[in-house]
Design a protein around this motif. Structure first.
Motif, PDB file in Angstrom:
ATOM      1  N   PHE A 129     -14.205   1.244   4.901  1.00  0.00           N
ATOM      2  CA  PHE A 129     -12.842   1.439   5.383  1.00  0.00           C
ATOM      3  C   PHE A 129     -12.473   2.917   5.407  1.00  0.00           C
ATOM      4  O   PHE A 129     -13.071   3.743   4.715  1.00  0.00           O
ATOM      5  N   GLU A 130     -11.453   3.218   6.209  1.00  0.00           N
ATOM      6  CA  GLU A 130     -10.878   4.560   6.251  1.00  0.00           C
ATOM      7  C   GLU A 130      -9.856   4.627   5.126  1.00  0.00           C
ATOM      8  O   GLU A 130      -8.729   4.164   5.269  1.00  0.00           O
ATOM      9  N   ALA A 151      -8.430   1.435 -12.459  1.00  0.00           N
ATOM     10  CA  ALA A 151      -7.725   1.079 -11.230  1.00  0.00           C
ATOM     11  C   ALA A 151      -7.531   2.295 -10.336  1.00  0.00           C
ATOM     12  O   ALA A 151      -7.356   3.416 -10.823  1.00  0.00           O
ATOM     13  N   VAL A 152      -7.603   2.046  -9.008  1.00  0.00           N
ATOM     14  CA  VAL A 152      -7.236   3.074  -8.015  1.00  0.00           C
ATOM     15  C   VAL A 152      -5.971   2.562  -7.318  1.00  0.00           C
ATOM     16  O   VAL A 152      -5.950   1.450  -6.799  1.00  0.00           O
ATOM     17  N   LEU A 153      -4.907   3.369  -7.354  1.00  0.00           N
ATOM     18  CA  LEU A 153      -3.609   2.912  -6.859  1.00  0.00           C
ATOM     19  C   LEU A 153      -3.371   3.305  -5.402  1.00  0.00           C
ATOM     20  O   LEU A 153      -3.769   4.392  -4.978  1.00  0.00           O
ATOM     21  N   GLY A 154      -2.688   2.410  -4.694  1.00  0.00           N
ATOM     22  CA  GLY A 154      -2.177   2.786  -3.365  1.00  0.00           C
ATOM     23  C   GLY A 154      -1.048   3.797  -3.531  1.00  0.00           C
ATOM     24  O   GLY A 154      -0.426   3.870  -4.604  1.00  0.00           O
ATOM     25  N   SER A 155      -0.789   4.579  -2.507  1.00  0.00           N
ATOM     26  CA  SER A 155       0.169   5.684  -2.643  1.00  0.00           C
ATOM     27  C   SER A 155       1.568   5.194  -3.026  1.00  0.00           C
ATOM     28  O   SER A 155       2.254   5.812  -3.841  1.00  0.00           O
ATOM     29  N   GLU A 186      -4.624   8.087  -0.478  1.00  0.00           N
ATOM     30  CA  GLU A 186      -3.672   8.678   0.469  1.00  0.00           C
ATOM     31  C   GLU A 186      -2.868   7.548   1.125  1.00  0.00           C
ATOM     32  O   GLU A 186      -3.321   6.413   1.203  1.00  0.00           O
ATOM     33  N   LYS A 187      -1.709   7.913   1.643  1.00  0.00           N
ATOM     34  CA  LYS A 187      -0.899   6.948   2.401  1.00  0.00           C
ATOM     35  C   LYS A 187      -1.654   6.566   3.675  1.00  0.00           C
ATOM     36  O   LYS A 187      -2.153   7.442   4.387  1.00  0.00           O
ATOM     37  N   ARG A 196      -0.985  -1.733   2.943  1.00  0.00           N
ATOM     38  CA  ARG A 196      -2.177  -1.292   2.205  1.00  0.00           C
ATOM     39  C   ARG A 196      -1.827  -0.231   1.165  1.00  0.00           C
ATOM     40  O   ARG A 196      -2.590  -0.010   0.228  1.00  0.00           O
ATOM     41  N   ASP A 197      -0.664   0.399   1.328  1.00  0.00           N
ATOM     42  CA  ASP A 197      -0.258   1.374   0.313  1.00  0.00           C
ATOM     43  C   ASP A 197       0.288   0.688  -0.934  1.00  0.00           C
ATOM     44  O   ASP A 197       0.572   1.332  -1.921  1.00  0.00           O
ATOM     45  N   ARG A 198       0.464  -0.635  -0.860  1.00  0.00           N
ATOM     46  CA  ARG A 198       0.939  -1.380  -2.036  1.00  0.00           C
ATOM     47  C   ARG A 198      -0.212  -2.091  -2.740  1.00  0.00           C
ATOM     48  O   ARG A 198       0.002  -2.999  -3.532  1.00  0.00           O
ATOM     49  N   GLU A 199      -1.444  -1.711  -2.415  1.00  0.00           N
ATOM     50  CA  GLU A 199      -2.612  -2.327  -3.078  1.00  0.00           C
ATOM     51  C   GLU A 199      -2.996  -1.551  -4.327  1.00  0.00           C
ATOM     52  O   GLU A 199      -2.770  -0.344  -4.421  1.00  0.00           O
TER      53      GLU A 199
END
Lengths: 394, 226
Positions: A129-130, A151-155, A186-187, A196-199
């Motif tokens: 994915f990008e 964890a890796v957070l969405g922006s 990144e956003k 996807r920024d809320r993942e």
């Protein structure tokens, strides 16, 4: 008679009846601006959705259990990590395959809390994915193998929980279990309403234990090039079907999504343009009507012109040019209003609008054709008037 | 050369299924530079004759030559060109384009001849000067008296150097003084420029100013007095 002369005469006639000309043009103006605006909205929607799809990354194949059907609930997955490894062998390059287990969960940091989509996945996310990083790192193979609680957070999640603080190295509690934040994405925006920024991404192994599941929801493959997408997708589906003869699997590619959605939105744009076109047609009928009135009203003038040597084609040309001028001037104003309206909609509302040259040219062309088509009958009537009868008319 | 040469000219109309014979066989020759009046009561056929001579209408039978050309050989386009070149019209009710200046009204026949704008205006100005309206070039019909309007119409009839001017009751809508002036103008044009004038009237005192009176009754020429 010279053509320039005919144009001058026609303009003069329109100028003399200013109000009537303006009202006649109004129908065409509304029709043309409606075509331009509606096509702009249709095209804008199509562009926006295509941007979303291609924003996912390039050459992505999504392998899901069952058949992709937007009308039914998703098929219960029977795929597990063993199947993922099997797919990796089929694909040949394990780093091109990633996986997802999803669930909506609460995530808490101190007194800040957020409901997010927790995605159990692996280290191959950036290969498929990008998904650029803003801070920290991606998940690693070791994270997966040792079921680390990282964890890796969405922006947006990061912003909501940590504000402007750098979350890397800090703690967050997901479904009651403490995790360490190792990265922030990144956003990237939304795709199909999936924010996807809320993942929040955690290792797939950790996710399976956290959620108490063995299964994975889907497998995503990044093909090496656009030309192998279809064959690779088919190969994976065939391999999975061979392994589970009673099950169905589907490979969904971006091209398919783009194709389907493109067709639907293309049709939508076409329907919008057709509806607007009908109003243009109605405007044309108005032009025809007014031209007939004008011919009747100016019967004496026509008789006089003929007596003075106007040929049938001179009179016909004069009235036809009048009709075409009505529709093309109306069309030009309509295009200006349509472009202005589209820009206004784009600027002031969430509706995307993208002005296309073809719709402008089409609208102008159609209004000119409408002028000729609806002007011919009145103009012919004018051209054929018998000068004796016309001169006697009162 | 003759302006008009008619032989056995008839014209009948179908009116609600009934055939009306407006002209029943007219033989007539009008030479160049003549000044003739066509007289007759209303319904005599004089207007029909005038329309045929003006090539606004075609005869039902018979031969009509205008300037030596048999009009039956011409299609509508050629007929329009013939009108434009050979004939000037003056109507009872002037028939000027409202909202159009005197100059542009006079220049109109030249538009259909394809004359360039500057040339048109020059010739239209000269024609208006010839009828004594040099001071009214930019006036619209509504800004002029009836006599002035008819003089504009005469200028328009003359601007294309026609062989003949057909005047249909040119004084019918004018008072005596203005009528007098218009008749004087037509006489002068006939004398000075050699334009043949054919005027249609039912007023004997107007007809008497012509050198030839053609009396029409019941679709036939009753008397032709030179």
């Amino acid at each position: 008679m010279r053509t320039a002369e005919a144009f001058r005469m026609a303009l003069e006639a329109l100028r003399v009846n200013r109000l009537r000309s303006a009202l006649t043009m109004l129908g065409v103006i509304i029709g043309v601006s409606a075509v331009v605006i509606l096509v702009a909205i249709g095209t804008g929607a199509k562009d926006a959705i295509e941007d979303e799809i291609s924003g996912l990354g390039s050459n992505i194949i999504l392998v899901v259990p069952g058949q992709l059907n937007f009308q039914a609930a998703p098929t219960q997955s029977r795929l597990d990590l063993g199947d993922v490894n099997y797919v990796r062998r089929v694909v040949g390059d394990p780093s091109r395959v990633t996986v997802s287990v999803q669930s909506g969960e609460n995530i808490r940091v101190g007194r800040n809390e957020a409901f997010v989509t927790v995605v159990g996945t692996d280290e191959n996310i950036p290969n498929v994915f990008e998904r650029p990083l803003k801070r920290g790192r991606y998940l690693t193979e070791t994270d997966i193998d040792t079921r680390r609680r990282v964890a890796v957070l969405g922006s947006e999640v990061s912003q909501q929980l940590f504000g402007d603080l750098d979350p890397v190295g800090r703690q967050a509690t997901i479904a009651g279990v403490r995790f360490r934040v190792v990265g922030v994405y990144e956003k990237v925006g939304a795709t199909f309403g999936v924010a996807r920024d809320r993942e929040t991404h955690i290792p797939v192994t950790t996710a399976q234990r956290l959620l108490g599941v063995e299964r994975v929801n889907g497998i995503a493959i990044g093909a090496s090039g656009p030309d192998v997408i279809d064959s690779l997708g088919q190969k994976v589906v065939d391999a999975l079907t061979a392994r589970y003869p009673d099950e169905k699997f589907s490979a969904v590619t971006q091209t398919q999504l783009l194709g389907t959605i493109g067709t639907v939105l293309g049709m939508l744009t076409g329907v919008l343009a057709a509806i607007a076109g009908i109003s243009l047609l109605v405007g044309g009928v108005g032009v025809s009507n007014i031209m007939l009135v004008s011919v009747r009203e100016r019967t004496k003038e026509i008789g006089l012109r003929k007596a003075l040597g106007a040929r049938q084609r001179d009179v016909l040309g004069q009235f036809l040019i009048e009709a075409v001028l009505l529709t093309t001037i109306g069309g030009t104003i309509g295009i200006a209003l349509g472009v202005g309206g589209s820009l206004l909609i784009e600027a002031l509302s969430p509706v995307p609008a993208s002005i296309t040259l073809w719709s402008i040219l089409l609208a102008f062309g159609v209004s000119a054709v409408v002028g000729v088509f609806f002007g011919v009958a009145p103009a012919r009537r004018a051209g054929r008037l018998d000068p004796v009868v016309a001169l006697r008319a009162e | 050369m003759t302006a008009f040469e008619a032989a056995g000219l008839t014209r009948s109309y179908q009116l609600e299924g009934v055939t009306v014979d407006a002209l029943r066989g007219v033989d007539l020759t009008i030479g160049d530079g003549e000044f003739a009046a066509i007289l007759g009561p209303s319904g005599s056929g004089k207007s029909t004759l005038m329309h045929l001579l003006g090539c606004l209408d075609r005869p039902t039978s018979g031969v009509l030559k205008v300037g030596g050309v048999d009009v039956s050989t011409l299609d509508d386009t050629k007929l329009a060109e013939l009108r434009n070149q050979m004939i000037g019209f003056v109507f009872q009710s002037f028939h000027l384009l409202a909202r159009t200046s005197a100059l542009d009204n006079v220049a109109l026949p030249l538009v259909y001849r394809g004359v360039a704008k500057a040339d048109r205006r020059k010739r239209a100005r000269a024609a208006l000067e010839a009828v004594g309206l040099a001071h009214r070039l930019d006036h619209r019909p509504s800004q002029m008296s009836g006599g002035e309007q008819q003089r504009v119409a005469i200028a328009r009839a003359l601007v294309g150097d026609p062989q003949v001017v057909l005047a249909d009751e040119p004084t019918g809508n004018l008072d005596t003084r203005n009528g007098e002036e218009v008749m004087g103008l037509l006489e002068r044009l006939n004398a000075d420029q050699g334009v043949a004038i054919v005027l249609v009237t039912h007023e004997p005192e107007v007809a008497n100013r012509a050198r030839r009176q053609i009396h029409v009754r019941d679709g036939l020429i009753e008397r032709d007095v030179a």
